[in-house]
Enzyme design. Structure first.
Site, mmCIF file in Angstrom:
data_model
loop_
_atom_site.group_PDB
_atom_site.id
_atom_site.type_symbol
_atom_site.label_atom_id
_atom_site.label_comp_id
_atom_site.label_asym_id
_atom_site.label_seq_id
_atom_site.Cartn_x
_atom_site.Cartn_y
_atom_site.Cartn_z
ATOM 1 N N SER A 1 0.818 -1.060 -0.501
ATOM 2 C CA SER A 1 -0.407 0.133 -0.743
ATOM 3 C C SER A 1 0.698 1.130 0.103
ATOM 4 O O SER A 1 0.374 2.798 -0.263
ATOM 5 C CB SER A 1 -1.434 0.189 1.443
ATOM 6 O OG SER A 1 -0.127 -0.450 2.596
ATOM 7 N N ASN A 2 1.792 1.173 0.706
ATOM 8 C CA ASN A 2 2.758 2.396 0.272
ATOM 9 C C ASN A 2 3.326 2.815 -1.252
ATOM 10 O O ASN A 2 3.379 3.986 -1.629
ATOM 11 C CB ASN A 2 4.353 1.628 1.468
ATOM 12 C CG ASN A 2 3.965 3.260 2.650
ATOM 13 O OD1 ASN A 2 3.123 3.881 2.843
ATOM 14 N ND2 ASN A 2 3.717 2.131 3.973
ATOM 15 N N MET B 1 10.815 -6.740 4.912
ATOM 16 C CA MET B 1 10.655 -6.987 6.163
ATOM 17 C C MET B 1 11.759 -8.388 6.213
ATOM 18 O O MET B 1 11.688 -9.315 6.325
ATOM 19 C CB MET B 1 9.076 -8.193 6.195
ATOM 20 C CG MET B 1 7.939 -7.466 6.225
ATOM 21 S SD MET B 1 8.075 -6.515 7.231
ATOM 22 C CE MET B 1 7.852 -6.314 8.438
ATOM 23 N N HIS C 1 8.176 3.028 9.383
ATOM 24 C CA HIS C 1 8.757 2.404 10.309
ATOM 25 C C HIS C 1 6.725 2.389 11.322
ATOM 26 O O HIS C 1 6.878 3.761 11.758
ATOM 27 C CB HIS C 1 9.346 2.545 11.171
ATOM 28 C CG HIS C 1 9.829 1.020 12.355
ATOM 29 N ND1 HIS C 1 10.148 0.249 12.090
ATOM 30 C CD2 HIS C 1 9.348 1.448 13.850
ATOM 31 C CE1 HIS C 1 9.426 -0.608 13.820
ATOM 32 N NE2 HIS C 1 8.758 0.202 14.215
ATOM 33 N N GLU D 1 0.802 6.799 6.969
ATOM 34 C CA GLU D 1 2.293 6.518 6.051
ATOM 35 C C GLU D 1 1.845 6.501 4.694
ATOM 36 O O GLU D 1 3.146 7.465 3.951
ATOM 37 C CB GLU D 1 2.464 5.043 5.828
ATOM 38 C CG GLU D 1 2.772 4.190 7.546
ATOM 39 C CD GLU D 1 3.205 2.942 7.226
ATOM 40 O OE1 GLU D 1 3.206 2.124 6.631
ATOM 41 O OE2 GLU D 1 3.893 2.181 8.626
HETATM 42 C C1 GAR Z 1 3.692 -0.890 6.546
HETATM 43 O O1 GAR Z 1 3.020 -0.233 8.061
HETATM 44 C C2 GAR Z 1 5.074 0.002 7.513
HETATM 45 O O2 GAR Z 1 5.148 0.604 7.861
HETATM 46 C C3 GAR Z 1 5.779 -1.674 8.048
HETATM 47 O O3 GAR Z 1 5.576 -2.798 7.137
HETATM 48 C C4 GAR Z 1 3.811 -2.438 6.455
HETATM 49 C C5 GAR Z 1 3.850 -2.280 4.919
HETATM 50 O O4 GAR Z 1 2.654 -2.263 4.833
HETATM 51 N N1 GAR Z 1 7.254 -1.905 7.913
HETATM 52 C C6 GAR Z 1 8.270 -2.488 8.498
HETATM 53 O O5 GAR Z 1 7.249 -2.880 10.033
HETATM 54 C C7 GAR Z 1 9.446 -2.482 8.259
HETATM 55 N N2 GAR Z 1 10.169 -2.532 9.419
HETATM 56 P P1 GAR Z 1 2.030 -2.170 2.725
HETATM 57 O O6 GAR Z 1 2.889 -3.526 2.374
HETATM 58 O O7 GAR Z 1 1.084 -2.163 3.113
HETATM 59 O O8 GAR Z 1 2.821 -0.709 2.547
#
Ligand code: GAR
Length: 209
Positions: free
Chosen positions: A13-14, A86, A105, A170
């Site tokens: 989603s980011n 991750m 984060h 985010e």
């Molecule tokens: C996000 O919430 C990001 O902050 C987290 O993973 C999610 C990914 O969401 N990142 C961590 O925890 C890194 N340590 P997304 O795949 O929907 O962007």
């Protein structure tokens, strides 16, 4: 124009927020360590090339990172954006991309480095929570913070509601920080980070209280 690679492991989603932001830089490629990551579909829909580099296929972290490093060089990348990626990166890889790699984060760093941030915030009973965009350094979740999204934890919040409320923030702060870098508003120097030409003392905060 700055060339950006986005590294993902999951939903992306980011990544979507970065795509939708019409940045001044160009997202030239997306790398996933997981072939099933939905982020890959998002990239393909946006016409962005993808690479799947499965960590499981390499004998150790360094070997995996070397392949990613080579892919980033092949794409001639200027900025690496970790968006839900991750995997812990080796010191050698982090050094190679010093000042050119960002992470997001889901906590108000330096609080709650590592995993399960929403649960830990609830366990502690914190009033404020959020997310942080920071430069990546060898120490986990410890590089200079550039922006934070801050929200107030409600009485009825649980892990899922916090995760989705943090996600909303985010999707605001990550495109903003990447745009700052694309336009030179944020500059990394050996002496420290500059924001609008001045030494950056603390992250810019975006509040949704
Ligand atoms: C996000 O919430 C990001 O902050 C987290 O993973 C999610 C990914 O969401 N990142 C961590 O925890 C890194 N340590 P997304 O795949 O929907 O962007």
């Amino acid at each position: 124009m700055i060339k950006i690679a986005v590294l993902v492991s999951g939903s992306g989603s980011n990544l979507q927020a970065l795509i939708d932001a019409n940045l001044s830089g160009q997202i030239v490629g997306v790398i996933s360590n997981k072939p099933e990551a939905y982020a890959l579909e998002r990239a393909k829909k946006a016409g962005i090339q993808t690479a799947v580099i499965e960590h499981k296929q390499y004998p150790n972290r360094e070997a995996f990172d070397d392949v990613m490093h080579q892919q980033l060089l092949d794409w001639d990348v200027d900025l690496v954006v970790l968006a839900g990626f991750m995997r812990i990166l080796s010191a050698k890889f982090v050094k190679a991309w010093e000042g050119k790699m960002l992470n997001i984060h889901p906590s108000l760093l330096p609080n709650y480095k590592g995993m399960h941030t929403h649960q830990r915030v609830l366990n502690t009973g914190d009033v404020l929570h959020g997310c942080t965009v920071h430069y990546v350094t060898a120490e986990l979740d410890a590089g200079q913070a550039l922006a934070q999204g801050v929200l107030k934890v409600n009485l009825h919040d649980d892990v899922n509601s916090l995760a989705s409320r943090v996600h909303v923030l985010e999707h605001v702060i990550y495109p903003q920080v990447v745009e700052w870098i694309c336009t030179g508003t944020v500059q990394y120097t050996k002496q420290g980070v500059l924001y609008r030409g001045q030494a950056m003392q603390k992250p810019v905060q975006f509040c949704k209280l």
